[in-house]
Design a protein around this motif. Structure first.
Motif, short mmCIF file in Angstrom:
data_model
loop_
_atom_site.label_atom_id
_atom_site.label_comp_id
_atom_site.label_asym_id
_atom_site.label_seq_id
_atom_site.Cartn_x
_atom_site.Cartn_y
_atom_site.Cartn_z
N GLY A 135 0.77 -1.28 0.22
CA GLY A 135 0.10 -0.02 0.08
C GLY A 135 0.98 1.21 -0.07
N LYS A 136 2.14 1.20 0.01
CA LYS A 136 2.99 2.19 -0.04
C LYS A 136 3.83 2.34 -1.11
N GLU A 137 4.24 3.49 -1.61
CA GLU A 137 4.96 3.87 -2.65
C GLU A 137 6.53 3.11 -2.34
N ARG A 138 7.46 2.88 -3.39
CA ARG A 138 8.73 2.59 -3.25
C ARG A 138 9.54 3.59 -2.90
N GLU A 139 10.16 3.36 -1.93
CA GLU A 139 11.19 4.30 -1.29
C GLU A 139 12.68 4.11 -1.34
N GLY A 140 13.43 5.01 -1.63
CA GLY A 140 15.03 4.56 -1.61
C GLY A 140 15.23 4.34 -0.13
N VAL A 141 16.38 3.67 0.13
CA VAL A 141 16.89 3.30 1.47
C VAL A 141 18.38 3.93 1.38
N ALA A 142 19.11 3.28 0.65
CA ALA A 142 20.63 3.62 0.44
C ALA A 142 21.12 3.51 -0.75
N ALA A 143 22.05 4.11 -1.43
CA ALA A 143 22.67 4.22 -2.54
C ALA A 143 24.24 4.37 -2.45
N ILE A 144 24.80 3.92 -3.35
CA ILE A 144 26.31 4.12 -3.37
C ILE A 144 26.67 4.14 -4.81
N ASP A 145 27.62 5.17 -5.20
CA ASP A 145 28.25 5.19 -6.81
C ASP A 145 29.40 4.59 -6.87
N SER A 146 29.89 4.88 -8.15
CA SER A 146 31.23 3.91 -8.37
C SER A 146 32.34 4.56 -7.83
N ARG A 147 32.28 5.89 -7.20
CA ARG A 147 33.18 6.45 -6.57
C ARG A 147 33.46 5.99 -5.08
N GLY A 148 32.23 5.31 -4.57
CA GLY A 148 32.07 4.84 -3.23
C GLY A 148 31.42 5.87 -2.45
N ARG A 149 31.05 6.96 -2.98
CA ARG A 149 30.14 7.95 -2.11
C ARG A 149 28.68 7.20 -1.68
N THR A 150 28.29 7.45 -0.54
CA THR A 150 26.87 6.97 -0.09
C THR A 150 25.93 7.63 0.31
N ASN A 151 24.64 7.41 0.28
CA ASN A 151 23.63 8.39 0.65
C ASN A 151 22.61 7.40 1.15
N TYR A 152 21.98 7.90 2.49
CA TYR A 152 20.88 7.08 3.00
C TYR A 152 19.76 7.84 3.30
N ALA A 153 18.47 7.14 3.32
CA ALA A 153 17.38 7.74 3.94
C ALA A 153 17.57 8.16 5.39
N ASP A 154 16.78 9.41 5.66
CA ASP A 154 16.87 9.73 7.24
C ASP A 154 16.48 8.44 8.03
N SER A 155 15.31 7.57 7.60
CA SER A 155 14.67 6.79 8.59
C SER A 155 16.04 5.59 8.63
N VAL A 156 16.88 5.27 8.18
CA VAL A 156 17.75 4.40 8.36
C VAL A 156 19.11 4.83 8.62
N LYS A 157 19.24 6.07 8.62
CA LYS A 157 20.67 6.32 8.85
C LYS A 157 21.09 6.01 10.43
N GLY A 158 22.61 5.62 10.39
CA GLY A 158 23.05 5.04 11.64
C GLY A 158 22.58 3.67 11.91
N ARG A 159 21.62 2.81 11.26
CA ARG A 159 21.26 1.62 11.43
C ARG A 159 21.72 0.69 10.40
N PHE A 160 21.58 1.18 8.91
CA PHE A 160 21.70 0.63 7.78
C PHE A 160 23.16 0.88 7.15
N THR A 161 23.93 0.02 6.59
CA THR A 161 25.06 0.32 6.00
C THR A 161 25.11 -0.31 4.40
N ILE A 162 25.33 0.47 3.55
CA ILE A 162 25.40 0.14 2.07
C ILE A 162 26.98 -0.19 1.69
N SER A 163 27.28 -1.38 1.02
CA SER A 163 28.57 -1.39 0.73
C SER A 163 28.80 -2.42 -0.84
N GLN A 164 29.82 -2.33 -1.24
CA GLN A 164 29.92 -3.31 -2.46
C GLN A 164 31.36 -3.95 -2.61
#
Length: 126
Positions: A42-71
């Motif tokens: 019942g909800k829209e798809r939302e972004g959680v975390a992202a990473i680019d080819s330079r290793g820069r990351t971005n997080y949704a406020d709701s998961v900051k400090g709890r989730f970690t994206i890596s590759q």
């Protein structure tokens, strides 16, 4: 084309942890942005975390400090370590990739991504 396959979802109690993985195949050299998204019923798809080819990351406020994206580029694998899970984290989680380099808020916009996995379900019970 890039194919994405997620794994690692499951059921966990609140406060617990899960690690999602996403294996990429195909033209993986063409990807410059990768991200994790989620969609609850019942909800829209939302972004959680992202990473680019330079290793820069971005997080949704709701998961900051709890989730970690890596590759791991050698394994063509994207990860999402999820700690301190909450009931509101319950959703289908999707891995996504695109050839363009997105920064900031753009990296968490689902419409920017061309390639998607089938998703893996995460259920957190309170």
């Amino acid at each position: 084309q890039v194919q994405l396959v997620e794994d690692g979802g499951g059921s966990v109690q609140a406060g617990g942890s899960l690690r999602l993985s996403c294996v990429a195949s195909g033209y993986t050299y063409a990807t410059n942005s990768m991200g994790w998204f989620r969609q609850a019923p019942g909800k829209e798809r939302e972004g959680v975390a992202a990473i680019d080819s330079r290793g820069r990351t971005n997080y949704a406020d709701s998961v900051k400090g709890r989730f970690t994206i890596s590759q791991d580029n050698a394994k063509n694998t994207l990860y999402l370590q999820m700690n301190s899970l909450k009931a509101e984290d319950t959703a289908m989680y999707y891995c996504a990739a695109d050839r363009k380099l997105y920064g900031g808020d753009w990296s968490l916009q689902a419409g920017k991504y061309a390639w998607w996995g089938q998703g893996t379900q995460v259920t957190v019970s309170s």
